[in-house]
Design a protein around this motif. Structure first.
Motif, PDB file in Angstrom:
ATOM      1  N   CYS A 108      41.087  42.544  34.921  1.00  0.00           N
ATOM      2  CA  CYS A 108      39.916  43.433  34.997  1.00  0.00           C
ATOM      3  C   CYS A 108      39.558  43.980  33.612  1.00  0.00           C
ATOM      4  O   CYS A 108      40.413  44.463  32.899  1.00  0.00           O
ATOM      5  N   GLY A 113      36.977  41.381  41.034  1.00  0.00           N
ATOM      6  CA  GLY A 113      37.990  41.478  42.075  1.00  0.00           C
ATOM      7  C   GLY A 113      39.349  40.967  41.646  1.00  0.00           C
ATOM      8  O   GLY A 113      40.322  41.109  42.384  1.00  0.00           O
ATOM      9  N   ASP A 114      39.457  40.359  40.438  1.00  0.00           N
ATOM     10  CA  ASP A 114      40.757  39.913  39.937  1.00  0.00           C
ATOM     11  C   ASP A 114      41.336  41.018  39.053  1.00  0.00           C
ATOM     12  O   ASP A 114      41.102  41.073  37.847  1.00  0.00           O
ATOM     13  N   CYS A 115      42.126  41.910  39.661  1.00  0.00           N
ATOM     14  CA  CYS A 115      42.616  43.100  38.965  1.00  0.00           C
ATOM     15  C   CYS A 115      43.454  42.757  37.739  1.00  0.00           C
ATOM     16  O   CYS A 115      43.457  43.489  36.760  1.00  0.00           O
ATOM     17  N   PHE A 139      39.046  43.692  49.557  1.00  0.00           N
ATOM     18  CA  PHE A 139      38.192  43.017  48.584  1.00  0.00           C
ATOM     19  C   PHE A 139      38.855  41.723  48.151  1.00  0.00           C
ATOM     20  O   PHE A 139      40.062  41.556  48.333  1.00  0.00           O
ATOM     21  N   GLY A 161      43.145  47.836  42.387  1.00  0.00           N
ATOM     22  CA  GLY A 161      42.373  48.685  43.288  1.00  0.00           C
ATOM     23  C   GLY A 161      43.091  48.901  44.602  1.00  0.00           C
ATOM     24  O   GLY A 161      43.861  48.039  45.030  1.00  0.00           O
ATOM     25  N   ARG A 203      45.105  45.422  29.485  1.00  0.00           N
ATOM     26  CA  ARG A 203      43.806  44.767  29.688  1.00  0.00           C
ATOM     27  C   ARG A 203      42.786  45.314  28.696  1.00  0.00           C
ATOM     28  O   ARG A 203      42.731  46.530  28.482  1.00  0.00           O
ATOM     29  N   CYS A 222      37.880  52.315  38.220  1.00  0.00           N
ATOM     30  CA  CYS A 222      38.063  51.240  39.188  1.00  0.00           C
ATOM     31  C   CYS A 222      37.177  51.491  40.416  1.00  0.00           C
ATOM     32  O   CYS A 222      37.044  52.631  40.864  1.00  0.00           O
ATOM     33  N   LEU A 223      36.591  50.394  40.940  1.00  0.00           N
ATOM     34  CA  LEU A 223      35.718  50.502  42.117  1.00  0.00           C
ATOM     35  C   LEU A 223      36.505  50.960  43.339  1.00  0.00           C
ATOM     36  O   LEU A 223      36.039  51.772  44.129  1.00  0.00           O
ATOM     37  N   PHE A 224      37.729  50.425  43.478  1.00  0.00           N
ATOM     38  CA  PHE A 224      38.544  50.735  44.660  1.00  0.00           C
ATOM     39  C   PHE A 224      39.548  51.836  44.353  1.00  0.00           C
ATOM     40  O   PHE A 224      40.764  51.668  44.464  1.00  0.00           O
ATOM     41  N   ARG A 284      32.964  51.728  35.084  1.00  0.00           N
ATOM     42  CA  ARG A 284      31.628  51.976  35.639  1.00  0.00           C
ATOM     43  C   ARG A 284      31.157  53.375  35.305  1.00  0.00           C
ATOM     44  O   ARG A 284      31.960  54.286  35.161  1.00  0.00           O
ATOM     45  N   LYS A 324      43.129  54.144  34.444  1.00  0.00           N
ATOM     46  CA  LYS A 324      42.758  52.912  35.149  1.00  0.00           C
ATOM     47  C   LYS A 324      43.972  52.357  35.887  1.00  0.00           C
ATOM     48  O   LYS A 324      45.003  52.087  35.269  1.00  0.00           O
TER      49      LYS A 324
END
Ligand code: SF4
Length: 266
Positions: free
Chosen positions: A210, A205-207, A196, A253, A7, A224-226, A214, A249
């Motif tokens: 992604c 939200g589409d891993c 999520f 998530g 990615r 990653c948020l999650f 952040r 990464k």
């Protein structure tokens, strides 16, 4: 920057504060939270230096978030410092718009291009119930001012329980149509349980595709948020913290016990 799953990471979301002037039921307890000490927050110079480094490594899109970014004193100066960085193609902010009537024009003049505005209801009673603050009139005035100032694009972020057919979501959609704004629907997420969904009207939200990392309000690079993975820029330095985050990464998530939406900016 290409991660271990091929990615291309080009999008940086920066949380500039954990403070907020709302108490949304799905984000923050009514009594508020133990806020970060000022010394724990990255300075504007640190944020600008970090962003410059991230852009030199491949970031082209930057979003400023919070908490509520407009409650951070001097936010217009920070926008100017970041918009001066060559290589940023898209500079935007997520705000609840309560203070936007005051800030829209100076933000636009400082180089901010786009706005995402959090709006879960256009019914004053429901808005106050969801956010625990009676601020809808100020929000609507702020949106009108932003439209007046000619931002490239204004999107509404509407948090829903399940989907866009809920009464409040339908109200926000009708308002958006009337004002010529885009709207996307974000199903309530839960960091602790790892629940999520892909944003309706967006790509969050589409891993599998992604493209984001952040920077938290207290200076951790989060791949990653999650996930609970994070690298402190004050410990590793900007470049190494970013490299470590890209390297770590996850494919997708899972959950996060250490982050809160108000200090990582959702
Ligand atoms: S959960 Fe993590 S990998 Fe998936 S879209 Fe969100 S940030 Fe990207």
């Amino acid at each position: 920057m290409i991660d271990s799953y091929g990615r291309n990471i080009t999008y940086l979301r920066i949380s500039v504060t954990d403070k907020c002037n709302l108490r949304c039921t799905y984000c923050m307890p009514e009594e508020g939270v133990d806020e970060l000490k000022h010394s724990d927050l990255l300075t504007f110079e640190e944020i600008a230096e970090f962003t410059k480094c991230a852009v030199s490594m491949g970031i082209t899109k930057v979003r400023l978030t919070g908490g509520e970014p407009l409650v951070r004193r001097g936010i217009v100066d920070l926008v100017r410092m970041i918009s001066d960085i060559e290589g940023i193609e898209d500079l935007s902010m997520t705000t609840n718009a309560i203070l936007l009537k005051q800030y829209a024009k100076p933000l636009r003049e400082a180089g901010l291009q786009r706005l995402n505005i959090s709006l879960d209801s256009v019914d004053r009673g429901n808005y106050a119930r969801i956010t625990r603050r009676d601020e809808l009139p100020a929000v609507l005035e702020g949106i009108d001012e932003a439209i007046e100032c000619g931002f490239d694009r204004i999107k509404l972020n509407c948090v829903v329980q399940k989907d866009r057919n809920e009464p409040d979501a339908l109200g926000v959609a009708a308002y958006a149509k009337e004002k010529g704004l885009d709207v996307r629907f974000i199903r309530t997420m839960n960091l602790d349980t790892g629940e999520f969904w892909i944003v309706d009207g967006g790509t969050g939200g589409d891993c599998s595709i992604c493209n984001r990392i952040r920077l938290s309000a207290d200076g951790h690079v989060l791949p990653c948020l999650f996930s609970d993975i994070g690298f402190a820029v004050r410990e590793y330095g900007n470049r190494e913290a970013i490299e470590k985050a890209i390297g770590a990464k996850p494919e997708k998530g899972t959950l996060s016990r250490s982050h809160e939406f108000y200090n990582v900016g959702g």
